[in-house]
Design an enzyme around this catalytic site. Sequence first.
Site, mmCIF file in Angstrom:
data_model
loop_
_atom_site.group_PDB
_atom_site.id
_atom_site.type_symbol
_atom_site.label_atom_id
_atom_site.label_comp_id
_atom_site.label_asym_id
_atom_site.label_seq_id
_atom_site.Cartn_x
_atom_site.Cartn_y
_atom_site.Cartn_z
ATOM 1 N N LYS A 185 25.135 38.434 37.536
ATOM 2 C CA LYS A 185 24.929 39.637 36.714
ATOM 3 C C LYS A 185 25.905 39.647 35.542
ATOM 4 C CE LYS A 185 26.662 43.651 36.617
ATOM 5 N NZ LYS A 185 26.763 43.750 35.138
ATOM 6 N N GLU A 259 38.873 38.725 40.781
ATOM 7 C CA GLU A 259 39.801 38.394 39.681
ATOM 8 C C GLU A 259 39.898 39.638 38.820
ATOM 9 O OE1 GLU A 259 41.471 35.843 39.619
ATOM 10 O OE2 GLU A 259 40.334 34.439 40.850
ATOM 11 N N CYS A 295 42.635 38.492 30.528
ATOM 12 C CA CYS A 295 43.326 39.120 31.665
ATOM 13 C C CYS A 295 44.736 38.584 31.909
ATOM 14 C CB CYS A 295 42.480 38.968 32.915
ATOM 15 S SG CYS A 295 41.926 37.275 33.172
ATOM 16 N N GLU A 394 46.722 47.968 31.706
ATOM 17 C CA GLU A 394 46.098 46.894 30.935
ATOM 18 C C GLU A 394 45.411 47.507 29.715
ATOM 19 O OE1 GLU A 394 42.679 44.691 32.696
ATOM 20 O OE2 GLU A 394 43.817 42.915 32.117
HETATM 21 P P1 NAD Z 1 34.370 46.624 34.371
HETATM 22 O O1 NAD Z 1 35.286 46.076 35.389
HETATM 23 O O2 NAD Z 1 33.863 48.001 34.575
HETATM 24 O O3 NAD Z 1 33.084 45.657 34.233
HETATM 25 C C1 NAD Z 1 33.106 44.267 34.522
HETATM 26 C C2 NAD Z 1 31.775 43.871 35.161
HETATM 27 O O4 NAD Z 1 31.623 44.532 36.412
HETATM 28 C C3 NAD Z 1 30.552 44.254 34.353
HETATM 29 O O5 NAD Z 1 29.559 43.254 34.559
HETATM 30 C C4 NAD Z 1 30.123 45.572 34.984
HETATM 31 O O6 NAD Z 1 28.764 45.854 34.761
HETATM 32 C C5 NAD Z 1 30.422 45.317 36.435
HETATM 33 N N1 NAD Z 1 30.727 46.476 37.269
HETATM 34 C C6 NAD Z 1 31.473 47.556 36.948
HETATM 35 N N2 NAD Z 1 31.588 48.373 38.008
HETATM 36 C C7 NAD Z 1 30.911 47.795 39.027
HETATM 37 C C8 NAD Z 1 30.658 48.151 40.391
HETATM 38 N N3 NAD Z 1 31.142 49.268 40.916
HETATM 39 N N4 NAD Z 1 29.940 47.315 41.150
HETATM 40 C C9 NAD Z 1 29.456 46.162 40.645
HETATM 41 N N5 NAD Z 1 29.642 45.781 39.364
HETATM 42 C C10 NAD Z 1 30.367 46.583 38.569
HETATM 43 O O7 NAD Z 1 35.083 46.482 32.960
HETATM 44 P P2 NAD Z 1 34.739 47.255 31.595
HETATM 45 O O8 NAD Z 1 34.391 48.698 31.833
HETATM 46 O O9 NAD Z 1 33.738 46.440 30.871
HETATM 47 O O10 NAD Z 1 36.147 47.180 30.862
HETATM 48 C C11 NAD Z 1 37.153 48.139 31.180
HETATM 49 C C12 NAD Z 1 38.512 47.498 31.295
HETATM 50 O O11 NAD Z 1 38.495 46.520 32.338
HETATM 51 C C13 NAD Z 1 38.982 46.706 30.086
HETATM 52 O O12 NAD Z 1 39.536 47.526 29.120
HETATM 53 C C14 NAD Z 1 39.971 45.760 30.703
HETATM 54 O O13 NAD Z 1 41.213 46.393 30.833
HETATM 55 C C15 NAD Z 1 39.391 45.489 32.056
HETATM 56 N N6 NAD Z 1 38.669 44.189 32.099
HETATM 57 C C16 NAD Z 1 39.296 43.152 32.687
HETATM 58 C C17 NAD Z 1 38.674 41.920 32.709
HETATM 59 C C18 NAD Z 1 39.337 40.729 33.329
HETATM 60 O O14 NAD Z 1 38.975 39.592 33.038
HETATM 61 N N7 NAD Z 1 40.285 40.927 34.218
HETATM 62 C C19 NAD Z 1 37.418 41.748 32.145
HETATM 63 C C20 NAD Z 1 36.776 42.862 31.560
HETATM 64 C C21 NAD Z 1 37.431 44.063 31.561
#
Ligand code: NAD
Length: 487
Positions: A185, A259, A295, A394
């Site tokens: 996904k 991760e 990250c 972060e």
């Molecule tokens: P997020 O963690 O909400 O989303 C990442 C992925 O997870 C997306 O594909 C999203 O659709 C999915 N997702 C979110 N909640 C989920 C759930 N409950 N169950 C299953 N899938 C789920 O991140 P975001 O809202 O896009 O970004 C917010 C913050 O997250 C950023 O500002 C950053 O600080 C952090 N982030 C970290 C990384 C990393 O590599 N560690 C990557 C993206 C974002």
Amino acid sequence: MTVTTDKPAHTDTLFIDGGWATPHSSSRIEVRSASTEEIIGSVPEADEADVDDAVAAANRAFADTDGWSHWDPSRRADALDRLADEYEKRAEDLAQAVSSQNGMPISIARQLEGGFPIALMRYYAGLARTNSFEETNPHMLGGTTTVTREPIGVVGAIVPWNFPLTLAAFKYAPALAAGCTLVIKPSPETVLDSVIFAEAVVAAGIPAGVINIVPGGREVGAYLVGHPGIDKVAFTGSTAAGRTIAEQCGRLLRPVTLELGGKSATIILDDANLDLATIGENLFGATFLNNGQTCFLGTRVLAPRSRYDEVVGMFEAFANSLAVGDALDPATQIGPMASARQRDRVEGYIAKGSGDGARLVTGGGRPSDLDKGWFVQPTIFADVDNHHTIAQEEIFGPVLSVIPYGEESEAISLANDTDFGLGGSVWTADDDHGLEVARKIRTGTIGVNRYMVDPSAPFGGVKDSGIGRELGPDAMHAYQAIKSIYR
Ligand code: NAD
């Protein structure tokens, strides 16, 4: 599919069961260029019925008696190599698609999104050929015991937008080598590149159902995580989402690799070389890579009081030297944030930093010469207290906090005084001493005078940065179930 800013790329189908499936709903995901804010493409949004189809296809591909999981590992390795070749043919299109969507500078996208997955696929193809999937030893109490490493099953892989292709490859490359099938996904911000990836999957002759792709938001992600047809979840993203997924997997007793976020330290020791001409490139990879949307970056710079002004001045000059602009311009070093929401988030943290009393050294606003795109200037805060919000949460943008320390022991305790533990780096003229300091930091990965992820070594975090490891041989083991057969 080629993603260009002058010709939007629209698709009407989803990649499920080896073909282009008509989606169950009419809902679509529209993607805008992070640099120009214009619509550059759209794909159908998968709903629960589409996820059901994808999971069923992945289960058929897995369980089929002469299916993927039963293939000889060397045959899977050949298929992974073919996928790497097909990916390579499309590397430029893939890099441009990512760069247009999430603002990653194209020079970085070519190396990482265009190149890193190829290296990973070839690495895991090699491991599948050479790794022992079965071992027979004398049984301690008489007879023999055969230990087999079998593929764990169907993997639900949830990928974020910051390195969409590389972080997907972190999951599918070892999973495919192990004999698993997947439902991937992608994040709604970065869905166009996954269509090009699917084209490579078809061209490589990967059997139907081995890889399926369901673009969607968190609801679709949550549905996939809890689906009864999923055997293992692999997630990269925020700590908040990771916690929710871990709770869900805990109830289901479903193996999960997480991760998550980071707030790593860039530890400048008092003997460090601060000449930007020599360290600039390595320092960039450890602090500003991908517009700060990475990250593992060391966004807390720990500077010795004895050289504090010098370090702050070096980072000020560094930030001011970076070329900010359209992500597709090869000269760009800092592109826009991936979305308007992400820019708002970063600006919120900058306001909080100033409000908490940190000193804004440079940046802090939007570049005056760019009236389109979700840009934030490279920003340096000095006199930051390690307990300030900007030093603990972060930010995921080009914002660094310089925090002073006295003795080296204080630098180590400040580096460890965080909920996270993912990356970090130590800067010193004495490599051996750098290693000593690196050993004392509670983190999953750390560099000395540079930070560069090694595909053949485990990558992941401790504390709130996650559970489990990707990359290296350990990652393939994470997609295997171990069985002992006593004879
Ligand atoms: P997020 O963690 O909400 O989303 C990442 C992925 O997870 C997306 O594909 C999203 O659709 C999915 N997702 C979110 N909640 C989920 C759930 N409950 N169950 C299953 N899938 C789920 O991140 P975001 O809202 O896009 O970004 C917010 C913050 O997250 C950023 O500002 C950053 O600080 C952090 N982030 C970290 C990384 C990393 O590599 N560690 C990557 C993206 C974002």
